[in-house]
Design a protein around this motif. Sequence first.
Motif, PDB file in Angstrom:
ATOM      1  N   ASP A  13       0.830  -1.214   0.000  1.00  0.00           N
ATOM      2  CA  ASP A  13       0.000   0.000   0.000  1.00  0.00           C
ATOM      3  C   ASP A  13       0.860   1.257   0.000  1.00  0.00           C
ATOM      4  N   ALA A  14       1.927   1.222   0.809  1.00  0.00           N
ATOM      5  CA  ALA A  14       2.809   2.393   0.876  1.00  0.00           C
ATOM      6  C   ALA A  14       3.467   2.653  -0.475  1.00  0.00           C
ATOM      7  N   LEU A  15       3.961   1.573  -1.091  1.00  0.00           N
ATOM      8  CA  LEU A  15       4.592   1.738  -2.409  1.00  0.00           C
ATOM      9  C   LEU A  15       3.565   2.188  -3.447  1.00  0.00           C
ATOM     10  N   ALA A  16       2.347   1.616  -3.352  1.00  0.00           N
ATOM     11  CA  ALA A  16       1.301   2.014  -4.306  1.00  0.00           C
ATOM     12  C   ALA A  16       0.966   3.486  -4.142  1.00  0.00           C
ATOM     13  N   ARG A  17       0.854   3.927  -2.827  1.00  0.00           N
ATOM     14  CA  ARG A  17       0.581   5.340  -2.583  1.00  0.00           C
ATOM     15  C   ARG A  17       1.738   6.201  -3.075  1.00  0.00           C
ATOM     16  N   ALA A  18       2.964   5.692  -2.850  1.00  0.00           N
ATOM     17  CA  ALA A  18       4.130   6.456  -3.321  1.00  0.00           C
ATOM     18  C   ALA A  18       4.123   6.556  -4.839  1.00  0.00           C
ATOM     19  N   VAL A  19       3.827   5.410  -5.491  1.00  0.00           N
ATOM     20  CA  VAL A  19       3.750   5.422  -6.957  1.00  0.00           C
ATOM     21  C   VAL A  19       2.657   6.373  -7.419  1.00  0.00           C
ATOM     22  N   GLU A  20       1.506   6.283  -6.713  1.00  0.00           N
ATOM     23  CA  GLU A  20       0.395   7.160  -7.095  1.00  0.00           C
ATOM     24  C   GLU A  20       0.767   8.626  -6.908  1.00  0.00           C
ATOM     25  N   LEU A  21       1.437   8.891  -5.753  1.00  0.00           N
ATOM     26  CA  LEU A  21       1.875  10.272  -5.505  1.00  0.00           C
ATOM     27  C   LEU A  21       2.901  10.719  -6.544  1.00  0.00           C
ATOM     28  N   GLU A  22       3.819   9.794  -6.864  1.00  0.00           N
ATOM     29  CA  GLU A  22       4.818  10.139  -7.883  1.00  0.00           C
ATOM     30  C   GLU A  22       4.157  10.372  -9.238  1.00  0.00           C
ATOM     31  N   GLN A  23       3.213   9.478  -9.559  1.00  0.00           N
ATOM     32  CA  GLN A  23       2.506   9.660 -10.830  1.00  0.00           C
ATOM     33  C   GLN A  23       1.709  10.963 -10.836  1.00  0.00           C
ATOM     34  N   HIS A  24       1.056  11.219  -9.670  1.00  0.00           N
ATOM     35  CA  HIS A  24       0.315  12.479  -9.563  1.00  0.00           C
ATOM     36  C   HIS A  24       1.262  13.668  -9.683  1.00  0.00           C
ATOM     37  N   ALA A  25       2.412  13.520  -8.983  1.00  0.00           N
ATOM     38  CA  ALA A  25       3.408  14.587  -9.067  1.00  0.00           C
ATOM     39  C   ALA A  25       3.918  14.738 -10.490  1.00  0.00           C
ATOM     40  N   ALA A  26       4.138  13.575 -11.147  1.00  0.00           N
ATOM     41  CA  ALA A  26       4.613  13.624 -12.533  1.00  0.00           C
ATOM     42  C   ALA A  26       3.559  14.275 -13.433  1.00  0.00           C
ATOM     43  N   ARG A  27       2.272  13.864 -13.183  1.00  0.00           N
ATOM     44  CA  ARG A  27       1.208  14.485 -13.983  1.00  0.00           C
ATOM     45  C   ARG A  27       1.113  15.973 -13.698  1.00  0.00           C
ATOM     46  N   THR A  28       1.236  16.296 -12.398  1.00  0.00           N
ATOM     47  CA  THR A  28       1.196  17.716 -12.019  1.00  0.00           C
ATOM     48  C   THR A  28       2.362  18.466 -12.634  1.00  0.00           C
ATOM     49  N   GLU A  29       3.560  17.813 -12.544  1.00  0.00           N
ATOM     50  CA  GLU A  29       4.735  18.458 -13.141  1.00  0.00           C
ATOM     51  C   GLU A  29       4.578  18.601 -14.650  1.00  0.00           C
ATOM     52  N   ALA A  30       4.053  17.517 -15.283  1.00  0.00           N
ATOM     53  CA  ALA A  30       3.839  17.585 -16.736  1.00  0.00           C
ATOM     54  C   ALA A  30       2.829  18.662 -17.077  1.00  0.00           C
TER      55      ALA A  30
END
Length: 227
Positions: free
Chosen positions: A75-92
């Motif tokens: 769950d932690a890794l999934a949340r981290a991935v989701e946060l990273e993806q969200h951050a990546a989407r936000t950054e993009a």
Amino acid sequence: MNILTVPVAVLRLQYKIVRIPLQLVEDQLISRLATESPARLRYERTLGVLDGAVGIALGDSDTERRGNALTERSDALARAVELEQHAARTEAAADTELETKRTEVHEQQVAAIEAKQRDVEQARHREDERKQAAERDAEQRKQAAKKQADQLAAQRTRVVEAEYRAEQIKIWEAEQKAAAPAKAQLKEAADRQDEAADKRARADHVEKLAEAEKSKRSTETTANGKP
């Protein structure tokens, strides 16, 4: 030994046997996937939930802790991935928005520069038109002033010529007036000369007649034998 302990021990053993292929799949296949791979995280979370549920059901605290830890890790890794993806989407999205803003600013700058250049060109064009209009106006004023000066000079010339003619007439009249007595005297003298000449001519004529008469008498006297 409790009679219920035997079946639980059997179930634990059976679960361990059942879990062997699952562990083999994890070791041989799932472990090769990236740590944050969605497939690996789903598999590990499923396995962790299964371990946790079986551990609770069988009273196997080790299996329960292992399942909870695996679930929490997944769950932690999934949340981290989701946060990273969200951050990546936000950054993009931010990069896209920034690029869009940069493009808009660049276009606005280009439009502003073009507008400024148009304003400068229009100002230069208006200045050229103003200069041309000023030159035409100055030329028109120059021509008008020249025409007026020519007219004034012509008018002054006519006045001077009229004054000169009037002065010449006055001079001629004065000369005529001054010469009138002399002309009268000359005419009188000429008349006297004509009269004298006439008298002289008559005297000459009389004298010639007298000479002729005298010559005639002398001839007649000679013809009659008189000395």
